[in-house]
Scaffold this motif. Structure first.
Motif, PDB file in Angstrom:
ATOM      1  N   THR A  12       0.847  -1.207   0.000  1.00 41.75           N
ATOM      2  CA  THR A  12       0.000   0.000   0.000  1.00 41.75           C
ATOM      3  C   THR A  12       0.880   1.254   0.000  1.00 41.75           C
ATOM      4  O   THR A  12       0.531   2.251  -0.634  1.00 41.75           O
ATOM      5  CB  THR A  12      -0.976   0.029   1.201  1.00 41.75           C
ATOM      6  OG1 THR A  12      -0.244  -0.238   2.392  1.00 41.75           O
ATOM      7  CG2 THR A  12      -2.087  -0.994   1.048  1.00 41.75           C
ATOM      8  N   TRP A  16       0.617   3.897  -2.964  1.00 44.44           N
ATOM      9  CA  TRP A  16       0.271   5.297  -2.689  1.00 44.44           C
ATOM     10  C   TRP A  16       1.368   6.237  -3.199  1.00 44.44           C
ATOM     11  O   TRP A  16       1.093   7.311  -3.731  1.00 44.44           O
ATOM     12  CB  TRP A  16      -0.012   5.487  -1.189  1.00 44.44           C
ATOM     13  CG  TRP A  16      -0.589   6.832  -0.868  1.00 44.44           C
ATOM     14  CD1 TRP A  16      -0.067   7.756  -0.018  1.00 44.44           C
ATOM     15  CD2 TRP A  16      -1.795   7.423  -1.404  1.00 44.44           C
ATOM     16  NE1 TRP A  16      -0.862   8.876   0.016  1.00 44.44           N
ATOM     17  CE2 TRP A  16      -1.931   8.700  -0.834  1.00 44.44           C
ATOM     18  CE3 TRP A  16      -2.764   6.996  -2.316  1.00 44.44           C
ATOM     19  CZ2 TRP A  16      -2.988   9.554  -1.134  1.00 44.44           C
ATOM     20  CZ3 TRP A  16      -3.819   7.840  -2.622  1.00 44.44           C
ATOM     21  CH2 TRP A  16      -3.920   9.105  -2.048  1.00 44.44           C
ATOM     22  N   GLN A  19       0.717   6.661  -6.788  1.00 42.60           N
ATOM     23  CA  GLN A  19      -0.417   7.582  -7.024  1.00 42.60           C
ATOM     24  C   GLN A  19       0.031   9.031  -6.892  1.00 42.60           C
ATOM     25  O   GLN A  19      -0.510   9.921  -7.519  1.00 42.60           O
ATOM     26  CB  GLN A  19      -1.577   7.374  -6.018  1.00 42.60           C
ATOM     27  CG  GLN A  19      -2.090   5.952  -5.883  1.00 42.60           C
ATOM     28  CD  GLN A  19      -2.440   5.341  -7.211  1.00 42.60           C
ATOM     29  OE1 GLN A  19      -3.265   5.860  -7.949  1.00 42.60           O
ATOM     30  NE2 GLN A  19      -1.787   4.235  -7.537  1.00 42.60           N
ATOM     31  N   TRP A  98     -10.251   4.087  -1.873  1.00 39.31           N
ATOM     32  CA  TRP A  98      -9.391   3.260  -2.734  1.00 39.31           C
ATOM     33  C   TRP A  98     -10.223   2.204  -3.452  1.00 39.31           C
ATOM     34  O   TRP A  98      -9.985   1.906  -4.623  1.00 39.31           O
ATOM     35  CB  TRP A  98      -8.287   2.582  -1.901  1.00 39.31           C
ATOM     36  CG  TRP A  98      -7.259   3.524  -1.343  1.00 39.31           C
ATOM     37  CD1 TRP A  98      -7.304   4.897  -1.337  1.00 39.31           C
ATOM     38  CD2 TRP A  98      -6.031   3.168  -0.700  1.00 39.31           C
ATOM     39  NE1 TRP A  98      -6.192   5.407  -0.722  1.00 39.31           N
ATOM     40  CE2 TRP A  98      -5.394   4.382  -0.320  1.00 39.31           C
ATOM     41  CE3 TRP A  98      -5.410   1.961  -0.388  1.00 39.31           C
ATOM     42  CZ2 TRP A  98      -4.161   4.393   0.344  1.00 39.31           C
ATOM     43  CZ3 TRP A  98      -4.191   1.968   0.266  1.00 39.31           C
ATOM     44  CH2 TRP A  98      -3.575   3.180   0.628  1.00 39.31           C
ATOM     45  N   PRO A 365      -3.812   1.432   4.870  1.00 39.98           N
ATOM     46  CA  PRO A 365      -3.918   2.700   4.125  1.00 39.98           C
ATOM     47  C   PRO A 365      -3.473   3.920   4.940  1.00 39.98           C
ATOM     48  O   PRO A 365      -2.750   4.775   4.416  1.00 39.98           O
ATOM     49  CB  PRO A 365      -5.403   2.788   3.774  1.00 39.98           C
ATOM     50  CG  PRO A 365      -5.905   1.399   3.841  1.00 39.98           C
ATOM     51  CD  PRO A 365      -5.106   0.715   4.909  1.00 39.98           C
TER      52      PRO A 365
END
Ligand code: FAD
Length: 378
Positions: A12, A16, A19, A98, A365
């Motif tokens: 994760t 991230w 992203q 998500w 997360p």
């Protein structure tokens, strides 16, 4: 950036970072098994998790992320303030976001909302009443379910159950599906997956270099160390850090059961159930996951497994009739001398994350968000 460890915390964090526009390499020897995106995986719908026994008949010892049942228990957490509460609430919000964005990109996660915490005595029932009142005052929907209401559920609940707390926003996320979809989505956005084992880290000028078991070396401006129970072994000067990152291994065993023909399907329940610390997770095909034991150390205890199988001697007849089709075990890392989870930045460009103990799938997360914040503000 380089992320070491592709369990739920490392993956994760890597996803991230991607992203947020970073170039990332995620390395873990286990990626050899989980692999990268193939033509088949691109076309395939998510399948149920495969957790198996080895050819020897012995249950396989998996990483925490591969062994997890995926229960997300945020609203039912017993505290209503502090870091642990905030991380749970943030993670719940992020998983919702998500899930939506992955679904829009054709990569749905398998989430089944609903969690029923069963009370096995009046004291627990009273604790449930206090929690429900507290959450309702916060605007969070929790409900108390009476014994009569529970009696109408099929399959039937354990006999000693005297009420329950129902949480509609908590639930269960299939960890294997989540891991795979995040890997695929990350790869499509440039995440590099490297099936390799890190041996040690070294500071070289302004960069960090990871020496791999293969003899190769990879360097980057930022490193995320998320290698589960191996985290301290790879962290230079870990022992001198304050607090020192000590993780104790706590083994968990779990079972997949196939219900007997004619017995009701647990999918009829309003979600997953928790009874005396044991989780009962409805699965497709009239199956049920039962887990997980809490056993300090790395050696499985057959008696702990028997207590799990028999719901501490209170398994209803339908559960006793169900056949065990799979047995697996995994290790969790419980921090010693500091609360879970563990997040430290011992030097510029180095972030250490893990020690999520029993809630890694839930907390991943929020932890990933903090990891990225640490690297971006360094
Ligand atoms: C039986 C069981 C049930 C659970 N159920 C739940 C649940 O219902 N809900 C929940 O939220 N949590 C649950 N958990 C807890 C959760 O699984 C863990 O908290 C979480 O998986 C920890 O994730 P992690 O990424 O930190 O570590 P891990 O999953 O252990 O991943 C660490 C990774 O690092 C890699 N690695 C190690 N050394 C190196 C190296 N030298 N170089 C490169 N890579 C390396 C490993 O191969 C591994 O893939 C459960 C755990 C168990 C065991």
């Amino acid at each position: 950036m380089i992320v070491i460890g592709a369990g739920i915390v490392g993956l994760t964090s890597a996803w991230w970072l991607v992203q947020r526009g970073h170039r990332v390499t995620l390395l873990d020897p286990a990626l050899e098994r989980s692999g990268s995106e193939t033509a088949a995986s691109r076309l395939a719908a998510p399948e149920p998790a495969v957790r198996g026994e080895q050819a020897s008949g012995q249950p396989q010892l998996l990483s925490g992320s591969d062994a997890a049942l995926g229960l997300l228990m945020a609203d039912v957490f017993h505290r209503s303030s502090g870091r642990a509460w905030r991380l749970r609430q943030r993670s719940r919000t992020l998983w919702d976001q998500w899930r939506r964005s992955l679904e829009e990109r054709g990569l749905p996660l398998a989430f089944r909302p609903g969690l029923l915490l069963l009370a096995n005595d009046q004291d627990q029932g009273q604790r449930h009443r206090v929690l429900v009142a507290e959450r309702l005052a916060q605007g969070i929907p929790l409900e108390l379910w009476s014994q009569q209401r529970l009696a109408s559920l099929a399959p039937q609940l354990p006999a000693g159950c005297c009420g329950a707390l129902y949480s509609p926003r908590d639930g269960q996320l299939d960890p294997a599906v989540a891991l795979r979809q995040l890997r695929i989505d990350g790869q499509r956005q440039g995440l590099e997956l490297l099936a390799a084992s890190a041996r040690r880290l070294e500071r070289k000028g302004g960069d960090w270099c990871v020496h791999l078991e293969s003899g190769e070396r990879r360097c980057a401006a930022g490193i995320v160390l998320a290698a589960g129970l191996n985290l301290a072994a790879l962290w230079p000067e870990a022992a001198a850090a304050s607090p020192a990152p000590r993780l104790a291994a706590v083994l968990g065993q779990a079972l997949e059961l196939q219900l007997a023909a004619g017995d009701p399907d647990p999918q009829g329940w309003p979600g997953s159930l928790t009874w005396c610390g044991i989780n009962l997770v409805p699965r497709p095909g009239r199956r049920l996951w039962l887990g997980a034991t809490l056993e300090p150390g790395q050696r499985a205890d057959p008696e702990a497994l028997e207590r799990l199988r028999s719901l501490n001697g209170q398994a209803p007849a339908w559960l006793q009739r169900a056949a065990v089709v799979r047995h697996w075990q995994g290790l969790r890392g419980r921090p010693e001398g500091q609360p879970a989870p563990l997040l430290q930045q011992p030097a510029e460009g180095l972030v250490v994350a893990g020690g999520t103990y029993r809630n890694g799938v839930l907390l991943a997360p929020a932890l990933a968000e903090l990891v990225v914040e640490c690297l971006e503000t360094a």
